[in-house]
Design a protein around this motif. Structure first.
Motif, short mmCIF file in Angstrom:
data_model
loop_
_atom_site.label_atom_id
_atom_site.label_comp_id
_atom_site.label_asym_id
_atom_site.label_seq_id
_atom_site.Cartn_x
_atom_site.Cartn_y
_atom_site.Cartn_z
N ILE A 45 0.81 -1.22 0.00
CA ILE A 45 0.00 0.00 0.00
C ILE A 45 0.85 1.27 0.00
CG2 ILE A 45 -0.24 0.13 2.50
CD1 ILE A 45 -3.20 0.87 1.99
N TYR A 46 2.06 1.19 0.49
CA TYR A 46 2.91 2.38 0.60
C TYR A 46 3.36 2.91 -0.76
CZ TYR A 46 2.87 0.88 5.42
OH TYR A 46 2.45 0.48 6.67
N THR B 47 -4.51 6.03 -0.96
CA THR B 47 -4.53 5.04 0.13
C THR B 47 -5.92 4.46 0.30
OG1 THR B 47 -2.75 6.23 1.24
CG2 THR B 47 -4.02 4.69 2.58
N THR C 63 0.53 5.15 -1.90
CA THR C 63 0.47 6.34 -1.05
C THR C 63 1.58 7.33 -1.43
OG1 THR C 63 -0.45 5.03 0.75
CG2 THR C 63 0.49 7.15 1.34
#
Length: 151
Positions: free
Chosen positions: A107-108, A142, A111
């Motif tokens: 997920i980073y 996100t 983001t």
């Protein structure tokens, strides 16, 4: 462990997979998809615009009014499509580069790519706008990632 019924993978299939996983392909695909989606949104929303190109257009015959309206609608549609393509290309390119650098798919990546994309798009308006753009795009990215990664 061998798989007796499994055929060897052809070189063409391997090359095609390599192309599809490349950042250039992802940027191009996102740009084209963004352009198409932006075109649909632009056409839809420009049909709701109530401000005429020129108030004097109402004094023209109906054919001239339709022609001017269609021309204005096409101009607005193209502008929206172009903007969506730019956003999609910047985001997917940034995400691909970050994912390649980190060698992780989590997920980073989205983001960070959202933050960079938002900052780049708002940079002309100053550092505060870039910071807000970063925060906004990062939060949106996100949220979308969390939605699609839920089980």
């Amino acid at each position: 462990m061998a798989f007796p019924n499994k055929e060897p993978i052809s070189k063409e299939l391997i090359y095609m997979q390599m192309v599809q996983e490349s950042c250039i392909f992802k940027v191009a695909l996102s740009g084209v998809a963004g352009f198409a989606l932006g075109g649909l949104f632009g056409m839809f929303f420009s049909s709701f615009e109530m401000t005429p190109v020129d108030p004097a257009i109402y004094e023209q015959p109906m054919k001239q009014q339709l022609k001017a309206t269609a021309k204005d609608m096409a101009k607005r549609t193209f502008s929206t499509a172009k903007n969506f393509a730019i956003v999609g290309a910047i985001f997917s390119g940034t995400e691909c580069i970050i994912e390649g650098y980190r060698a992780k798919n989590d997920i980073y990546n989205g983001t960070a790519a959202g933050c960079i994309t938002g900052a780049v798009l708002a940079a002309k308006a100053g550092p505060q706008a870039a910071l807000l753009g970063c925060a906004g795009f990062a939060a949106f990215s996100t949220a979308i990632d969390l939605y699609f990664r839920r089980e």
